[in-house]
Design an enzyme around this catalytic site. Structure first.
Site, PDB file in Angstrom:
ATOM      1  N   HIS A  98      -6.922  40.042  -8.541  1.00 33.75           N
ATOM      2  CA  HIS A  98      -5.467  39.960  -8.412  1.00 33.75           C
ATOM      3  C   HIS A  98      -5.011  38.593  -8.923  1.00 33.75           C
ATOM      4  CE1 HIS A  98      -6.431  37.475  -4.967  1.00 33.75           C
ATOM      5  NE2 HIS A  98      -7.143  38.463  -4.454  1.00 33.75           N
ATOM      6  N   GLY A 128      -4.307  35.940  -7.519  1.00 31.58           N
ATOM      7  CA  GLY A 128      -5.004  34.797  -6.910  1.00 31.58           C
ATOM      8  C   GLY A 128      -6.223  34.433  -7.755  1.00 31.58           C
ATOM      9  N   HIS A 129      -7.023  35.458  -8.100  1.00 29.63           N
ATOM     10  CA  HIS A 129      -8.172  35.209  -8.989  1.00 29.63           C
ATOM     11  C   HIS A 129      -7.675  34.734 -10.355  1.00 29.63           C
ATOM     12  CE1 HIS A 129      -9.912  38.455  -6.300  1.00 29.63           C
ATOM     13  NE2 HIS A 129     -10.803  37.489  -6.169  1.00 29.63           N
ATOM     14  N   GLN A 187     -23.188  39.221   2.864  1.00 30.79           N
ATOM     15  CA  GLN A 187     -22.158  38.430   3.539  1.00 30.79           C
ATOM     16  C   GLN A 187     -21.228  39.295   4.392  1.00 30.79           C
ATOM     17  OE1 GLN A 187     -20.343  36.995  -0.304  1.00 30.79           O
ATOM     18  NE2 GLN A 187     -18.430  37.157   0.834  1.00 30.79           N
ATOM     19  N   GLY A 215     -10.838  29.376  -4.079  1.00 30.95           N
ATOM     20  CA  GLY A 215      -9.473  29.377  -3.555  1.00 30.95           C
ATOM     21  C   GLY A 215      -9.381  28.652  -2.217  1.00 30.95           C
ATOM     22  N   LYS A 248      -7.380  29.463   0.009  1.00 32.22           N
ATOM     23  CA  LYS A 248      -7.090  30.476   1.037  1.00 32.22           C
ATOM     24  C   LYS A 248      -8.294  30.646   1.953  1.00 32.22           C
ATOM     25  CE  LYS A 248      -6.674  35.373   1.630  1.00 32.22           C
ATOM     26  NZ  LYS A 248      -8.106  35.646   1.754  1.00 32.22           N
ATOM     27  N   GLN A 256     -14.723  28.781   3.760  1.00 32.25           N
ATOM     28  CA  GLN A 256     -15.700  29.021   2.687  1.00 32.25           C
ATOM     29  C   GLN A 256     -15.742  27.824   1.731  1.00 32.25           C
ATOM     30  OE1 GLN A 256     -16.417  32.837   0.475  1.00 32.25           O
ATOM     31  NE2 GLN A 256     -15.069  31.914  -1.045  1.00 32.25           N
ATOM     32  N   SER A 268      -7.859  40.686  -1.959  1.00 33.64           N
ATOM     33  CA  SER A 268      -8.314  42.007  -2.405  1.00 33.64           C
ATOM     34  C   SER A 268      -8.133  43.035  -1.297  1.00 33.64           C
ATOM     35  CB  SER A 268      -9.784  41.948  -2.805  1.00 33.64           C
ATOM     36  OG  SER A 268      -9.958  40.964  -3.800  1.00 33.64           O
TER      37      SER A 268
HETATM   38  O1  PAF Z   1     -14.747  34.526  -2.053  1.00 36.25           O
HETATM   39  C1  PAF Z   1     -15.433  35.468  -2.514  1.00 36.25           C
HETATM   40  O2  PAF Z   1     -14.952  36.334  -3.227  1.00 36.25           O
HETATM   41  C2  PAF Z   1     -16.908  35.536  -2.148  1.00 36.25           C
HETATM   42  O3  PAF Z   1     -17.140  35.096  -0.857  1.00 36.25           O
HETATM   43  C3  PAF Z   1     -17.814  34.820  -3.153  1.00 36.25           C
HETATM   44  C4  PAF Z   1     -17.539  33.322  -3.187  1.00 36.25           C
HETATM   45  C5  PAF Z   1     -17.612  35.400  -4.549  1.00 36.25           C
HETATM   46  C6  PAF Z   1     -19.284  35.009  -2.756  1.00 36.25           C
HETATM   47  O4  PAF Z   1     -19.635  36.361  -2.739  1.00 36.25           O
END
Ligand code: PAF
Length: 287
Positions: A36, A38-39, A63, A149, A151, A155, A188
């Site tokens: 989207h 954001g990416h 994850q 990001g 957001k 992370q 997403s």
């Molecule tokens: O933020 C994400 O989309 C995921 O956590 C990442 C960094 C691609 C790792 O799978």
């Protein structure tokens, strides 16, 4: 050069090595797809005149703390590749599960401390899965810079710390959150919201703003700030707050007194969709 989609590690490595031979820097945006704006903004920041822009698209099973969330995660590879083409991406690395995890994974990367609170508290193993896959992706792509990001603030803090503590030769670039017109952070997962949930979800940003306003007005007690934000979330019957916390932005530990910049972070459920967002706020000098 037109966009190439690599499905194997060997192919991705060969293309990256060729770009390096040409004297180009390697700019990397790791994603799980369902791309989207954001990416798109990450890609815009990552596109450089002498750069070779790599985007990975991989829904990383290790994850996810819930099997249903992993299964329901949107997968839109064809549209994602088109999105990348329009954004001037050079290489999309879209490996299969078997390519990334050909045998049971026995080596993991764990960032302690920073993962105890916020999402780490409610999603056991999540950040171990993120840190591990990001390490694997860095090993494959060997980027000069990687873009994340703001957001996903926890992370971002975890990846930054991992890179610093493990001396990984990559610069982490933080990219501002992109929001819909009503303030909802692009994600997403937003596509899974019903129209009523989508409209309720805008309360998350309003709650964060209300809390940030308290900090900027000089409130020093995190409980007061938290109450101001939570009240707005709780007024929205379609949202179920999971956490609403005020933490140190680097260590991701709760603060006892607000004396410097803080991260206000929250997670809330709208039906079966979990949404997260955060804002940084700095108290006035004379507080
Ligand atoms: O933020 C994400 O989309 C995921 O956590 C990442 C960094 C691609 C790792 O799978």
């Amino acid at each position: 050069m037109s966009l190439v989609v690599a499905r194997t590690i060997a192919q991705a490595r060969a293309l990256v090595a060729e770009a390096r031979r040409q004297g180009r820097s390697i700019e990397f945006v790791p994603t799980m797809g369902a791309l989207h704006e954001g990416h798109g903004s990450l890609m815009d920041l990552a596109r450089r005149p002498q750069g070779f822009l790599v985007v990975s698209i991989f829904v990383n099973p290790i994850q996810f703390d819930r099997a249903d969330d992993y299964e329901r995660y949107p997968r839109t590879l064809e549209a994602d590749v088109e999105f990348c083409r329009r954004r001037g991406v050079d290489l999309v690395f879209a490996p299969s599960i078997e390519e990334m995890y050909p045998q049971p994974q026995r080596a993991f990367v764990e960032v302690t401390g920073l993962t105890e609170h916020l999402c780490g508290r409610f999603r056991p193993g999540h950040f171990r899965g993120v840190a591990t896959v990001v390490t694997k992706l860095f090993g494959i792509v060997q980027p000069d810079r990687a873009y994340f990001g703001e957001k996903d603030a926890q992370q971002l803090a975890v990846v930054r710390r991992m890179v610093r503590d493990l001396n990984m030769p990559v610069e982490i670039v933080a990219c501002p959150t992109v929001r819909e017109a009503d303030g909802l952070a692009m994600s997403s997962r937003n596509g899974r919201l019903s129209p009523a949930e989508r409209s309720a979800a805008s309360a998350i940003y309003r709650a964060l703003q209300a809390a940030a306003a308290q900090v900027r007005a000089g409130a020093r007690d995190p409980a007061v700030v938290r109450r101001a934000g939570l009240a707005l979330l709780q007024a929205e019957p379609l949202l179920r707050p999971e956490y609403f916390d005020i933490v140190d932005p680097e260590e991701i530990q709760p603060v006892l007194m607000i004396e410097s910049e803080v991260l206000i972070a929250c997670a809330a459920w709208a039906g079966t969709t979990r949404l997260i967002d955060s804002l940084r706020a700095t108290p006035p000098l004379n507080a």
